[in-house]
Design a protein around this motif. Structure first.
Motif, mmCIF file in Angstrom:
data_model
loop_
_atom_site.group_PDB
_atom_site.id
_atom_site.type_symbol
_atom_site.label_atom_id
_atom_site.label_comp_id
_atom_site.label_asym_id
_atom_site.label_seq_id
_atom_site.Cartn_x
_atom_site.Cartn_y
_atom_site.Cartn_z
ATOM 1 N N LEU A 224 0.812 -1.220 0.000
ATOM 2 C CA LEU A 224 0.000 0.000 0.000
ATOM 3 C C LEU A 224 0.840 1.262 0.000
ATOM 4 O O LEU A 224 0.300 2.372 -0.102
ATOM 5 C CB LEU A 224 -0.925 0.013 1.225
ATOM 6 N N LEU A 225 2.155 1.095 0.097
ATOM 7 C CA LEU A 225 3.024 2.272 0.088
ATOM 8 C C LEU A 225 3.177 2.823 -1.322
ATOM 9 O O LEU A 225 3.528 3.995 -1.511
ATOM 10 C CB LEU A 225 4.405 1.920 0.653
ATOM 11 N N ASP A 226 2.962 1.988 -2.303
ATOM 12 C CA ASP A 226 3.082 2.399 -3.705
ATOM 13 C C ASP A 226 1.710 2.789 -4.250
ATOM 14 O O ASP A 226 0.680 2.288 -3.820
ATOM 15 C CB ASP A 226 3.653 1.254 -4.557
ATOM 16 N N GLY A 227 1.691 3.659 -5.156
ATOM 17 C CA GLY A 227 0.439 4.017 -5.813
ATOM 18 C C GLY A 227 -0.298 5.133 -5.084
ATOM 19 O O GLY A 227 0.256 5.883 -4.275
ATOM 20 N N SER A 228 -1.578 5.236 -5.396
ATOM 21 C CA SER A 228 -2.415 6.330 -4.901
ATOM 22 C C SER A 228 -2.677 6.206 -3.405
ATOM 23 O O SER A 228 -3.093 5.154 -2.923
ATOM 24 C CB SER A 228 -3.752 6.344 -5.655
ATOM 25 N N SER A 229 -2.439 7.310 -2.690
ATOM 26 C CA SER A 229 -2.742 7.306 -1.247
ATOM 27 C C SER A 229 -4.248 7.285 -1.020
ATOM 28 O O SER A 229 -4.726 6.735 -0.027
ATOM 29 C CB SER A 229 -2.124 8.535 -0.578
ATOM 30 N N ASP A 230 -5.015 7.907 -1.944
ATOM 31 C CA ASP A 230 -6.476 7.894 -1.795
ATOM 32 C C ASP A 230 -7.010 6.461 -1.833
ATOM 33 O O ASP A 230 -7.871 6.082 -1.033
ATOM 34 C CB ASP A 230 -7.136 8.713 -2.911
ATOM 35 N N LYS A 231 -6.504 5.661 -2.775
ATOM 36 C CA LYS A 231 -6.944 4.268 -2.858
ATOM 37 C C LYS A 231 -6.517 3.486 -1.621
ATOM 38 O O LYS A 231 -7.264 2.650 -1.108
ATOM 39 C CB LYS A 231 -6.381 3.625 -4.122
ATOM 40 N N ALA A 232 -5.305 3.761 -1.142
ATOM 41 C CA ALA A 232 -4.809 3.077 0.050
ATOM 42 C C ALA A 232 -5.657 3.431 1.265
ATOM 43 O O ALA A 232 -5.991 2.565 2.089
ATOM 44 C CB ALA A 232 -3.349 3.446 0.292
ATOM 45 N N GLU A 233 -6.017 4.702 1.389
ATOM 46 C CA GLU A 233 -6.839 5.132 2.524
ATOM 47 C C GLU A 233 -8.233 4.506 2.451
ATOM 48 O O GLU A 233 -8.809 4.123 3.469
ATOM 49 C CB GLU A 233 -6.931 6.655 2.553
ATOM 50 N N THR A 234 -8.770 4.411 1.227
ATOM 51 C CA THR A 234 -10.086 3.779 1.064
ATOM 52 C C THR A 234 -10.033 2.309 1.464
ATOM 53 O O THR A 234 -10.934 1.817 2.167
ATOM 54 C CB THR A 234 -10.561 3.901 -0.391
ATOM 55 N N LEU A 235 -8.984 1.627 1.036
ATOM 56 C CA LEU A 235 -8.838 0.222 1.402
ATOM 57 C C LEU A 235 -8.648 0.075 2.904
ATOM 58 O O LEU A 235 -9.249 -0.815 3.526
ATOM 59 C CB LEU A 235 -7.652 -0.399 0.660
ATOM 60 N N CYS A 236 -7.846 0.958 3.508
ATOM 61 C CA CYS A 236 -7.641 0.913 4.959
ATOM 62 C C CYS A 236 -8.960 1.134 5.703
ATOM 63 O O CYS A 236 -9.223 0.502 6.732
ATOM 64 C CB CYS A 236 -6.610 1.968 5.376
ATOM 65 N N ALA A 237 -9.776 2.043 5.175
ATOM 66 C CA ALA A 237 -11.074 2.304 5.808
ATOM 67 C C ALA A 237 -11.954 1.059 5.761
ATOM 68 O O ALA A 237 -12.611 0.703 6.755
ATOM 69 C CB ALA A 237 -11.777 3.470 5.121
ATOM 70 N N GLN A 238 -11.960 0.385 4.617
ATOM 71 C CA GLN A 238 -12.780 -0.820 4.470
ATOM 72 C C GLN A 238 -12.298 -1.933 5.398
ATOM 73 O O GLN A 238 -13.097 -2.579 6.094
ATOM 74 C CB GLN A 238 -12.751 -1.291 3.021
ATOM 75 N N LEU A 239 -10.987 -2.144 5.392
ATOM 76 C CA LEU A 239 -10.426 -3.210 6.233
ATOM 77 C C LEU A 239 -10.626 -2.896 7.710
ATOM 78 O O LEU A 239 -11.010 -3.766 8.503
ATOM 79 C CB LEU A 239 -8.938 -3.382 5.924
#
Length: 593
Positions: A224-239
């Motif tokens: 999750l360190l690579d790529g879009s932080s917005d997508k990472a934050e969304t995934l973190c929110a879901q998890l």
């Protein structure tokens, strides 16, 4: 007081009214509804009736004279029902039942057992009860615990009087709070891998965020360190929200609280229910556009002003989701919606009442129960908590420390809309100062008495086998009258949505039981040097639930077998009612302590 006794009184008065009407002593066109109630002061009798004052204008006689006429008829015709019929100005009938009439209550308790106190006043009515509904952004805290205990008790109360009750948890899994959760977890996730991060100022600061982030790091590594932080934050929110929701479910299960349905806020967006609900309001002229935003005209239904449902940028407000959710609830065919909310939501009530009315339902179809804050104390000292910094005591911590029974009882000891001080040390005490221990000990104490009786081959009798005339002393009648009040307490608690009335009742009944048992022998005497037999306890609460384990006096007064049987039968019914009341609160009724 028990309804069947109340009905006997009403029927007796009706008979006398019919007789005086036929005899012409009173010129009656119609016989009015007869209402009997407990008098304001117990020394005035068991029931009071104001029918004479209701009749006075119709018969054109002073109410005191009408009451005297009715009293004379009751004394003459129903001497087996009443031991005393008095008249009090300006025209009250004060009635004292024959003691043996009260004994009938014991038979009813015996015959109904665990069903004593239940009724069918809500038969055919469906209720949707929504409670807890905490955001899946953190563990449940003590405030949520109070709401959980309250919701469970209300559900049990309503079911006990005949309503069909469905319990629902509304999962707030959409919106700004989930976005902040995702940002908070992602920031801790980056810190875990030694990467610079900017933690959101208004994010979630509790240690549990680090634990969630570590779990995400374990399952997803550094991907999750690579790529879009917005997508990472969304995934973190879901998890994170799913992990936290699973923990919430575990905590509630440990607390003995269950739900028929878990309703996701996200589903309102994905299924188009929000758009459909606002469109319906728009068609009714109850959603108007001003400066690019859409406003719900809640002021037409008593709200102080109209409210924004859809912003200028097209995004929905929290109100829009709540409008759709309550419309969806109503469409499921429930007669009444009950929401249990924190007291800080008080200003939100008119908006939801307006919503219900806007969709064509009565304002009364929605009932809101507000729950005030809980202050935790330890030995009288307040425990400071701050939800913003993540420093708060979780519900699981309270359960682990004092147990679910004590937690529930303490949460339910006060009206929901009043502040609650919860002393953790008091909740753990095995003493008469601890209210839940005091009530549970009453049940266990009687169980111990019955075990000793059986060990000594003294059979536990049923009411039909005992000499009921041995139970007409004031002390016994006091207990019986309290037992007779139980169905009314249950019914009134259910209607008012106030489980604290049950905790008050149980404490009163337990106090009566302890006082009665300490003063009166139940089982016959045995050898003073023996460790068995009936004993007068020194009320060393917590040492044991067995009556043989505490100190005894040495009087060893005698008691007849008939009196033993009568008292055992009485105390069996006391134990039944204590067990029933604790069951309504979702609290165990122990056989030993």
């Amino acid at each position: 007081m028990e309804k069947f006794l109340q009905n006997q009184v009403i029927e007796a008065i009706a008979v006398i009214l019919g007789r005086v009407k036929e005899s012409g002593e009173l010129t009656l066109d119609t016989i009015p509804t007869i209402v009997v109630e407990p008098p304001k002061r117990p020394e005035w009798g068991d029931f009071s009736c104001s029918v004479a004052m209701t009749l006075a204008a119709q018969v054109r006689q002073p109410p005191l004279k009408v009451a005297e006429l009715l009293a004379a008829g009751l004394r003459a015709q129903f001497s087996d029902v009443f031991v005393q019929v008095n008249v009090a100005p300006p025209g009250f009938l004060n009635l004292t039942l024959h003691p043996l009439r009260w004994i009938q209550v014991l038979g009813m308790i015996q015959d109904n057992g665990s069903l004593y106190g239940t009724s069918d006043i809500g038969k055919g009515k469906r209720i949707l009860l929504e409670f807890v509904s905490a955001n899946p952004t953190g563990p449940l805290h003590v405030g949520h615990g109070r709401g959980a205990a309250l919701g469970q008790a209300i559900a049990r109360l309503l079911k006990s009087v005949g309503f069909s009750v469905f319990r629902e948890y509304y999962i707030n899994d959409a919106g700004r709070q989930l976005h902040l959760l995702g940002r908070s977890v992602y920031a801790r996730y980056r810190e875990h891998w030694g990467k610079p991060s900017s933690f959101p100022e208004d994010g979630y600061h509790g240690d549990y965020i680090k634990i969630v982030a570590e779990s995400v790091a374990k399952t997803h590594g550094e991907t999750l360190l690579d790529g879009s932080s917005d997508k990472a934050e969304t995934l973190c929110a879901q998890l994170a929200s799913q992990m936290l929701l699973d923990r919430i479910k575990e905590d509630l299960a440990t607390f003995g609280v269950e739900f028929e349905t878990w309703f996701s806020e996200t589903s309102l967006h994905t299924t188009g229910l929000i758009h459909q609900s606002l469109d319906e309001l728009r068609q009714k002229g109850l959603l108007i556009e001003e400066e690019g935003a859409w406003w719900f005209r809640s002021s037409q239904f008593g709200d102080e002003k109209d409210r924004v449902a859809q912003k200028q940028d097209g995004s929905y407000t929290y109100l829009a989701a709540d409008i759709a959710y309550h419309r969806q609830k109503l469409e499921r065919g429930f007669d009444t919606l009950i929401n249990i909310w924190g007291a800080d939501h008080h200003g939100y009530i008119p908006r939801m009442e307006a919503t219900v009315q806007a969709f064509g339902f009565a304002k009364e179809a929605l009932r809101i129960v507000l729950v005030q804050m809980v202050s935790l104390r330890r030995g009288g000292q307040k425990i400071e908590m701050s939800k913003r910094t993540g420093e708060f005591v979780t519900l699981r911590e309270v359960i682990d420390e004092v147990g679910p029974d004590a937690a529930k009882f303490f949460f339910l000891m006060r009206r929901a809309d009043t502040h609650l001080d919860f002393d953790l040390e008091l909740a753990k005490q095995h003493s008469s100062d601890n209210p839940v221990y005091y009530v549970q000990y009453a049940h266990a104490r009687l169980a111990s008495l019955f075990r000793v009786a059986q060990e000594r081959q003294i059979r536990l009798p049923v009411m039909q086998e005992v000499d009921q005339a041995l139970l007409i002393r004031d002390e016994e009648l006091g207990l019986i009258k309290t037992l007779a009040q139980y169905p009314f307490v249950v019914e009134n608690s259910a209607i008012a949505l106030e489980p604290h009335r049950i905790t008050f009742y149980l404490q009163e009944l337990a106090a009566q039981l302890h006082a009665y048992y300490n003063k009166n022998r139940v089982l016959p005497s045995v050898d003073p040097e023996s460790n068995t037999g009936d004993t007068r306890e020194n009320i060393k609460f917590g040492e044991s639930g067995d009556i043989t384990a505490t100190s005894r006096d040495r009087t060893y007064e005698s008691i007849s077998p008939d009196l033993t049987a009568a008292r055992l039968a009485l105390l069996r019914q006391v134990q039944t009612v204590i067990g029933n009341g604790l069951g309504l609160l979702g609290i165990s009724a122990p056989e030993k302590m």
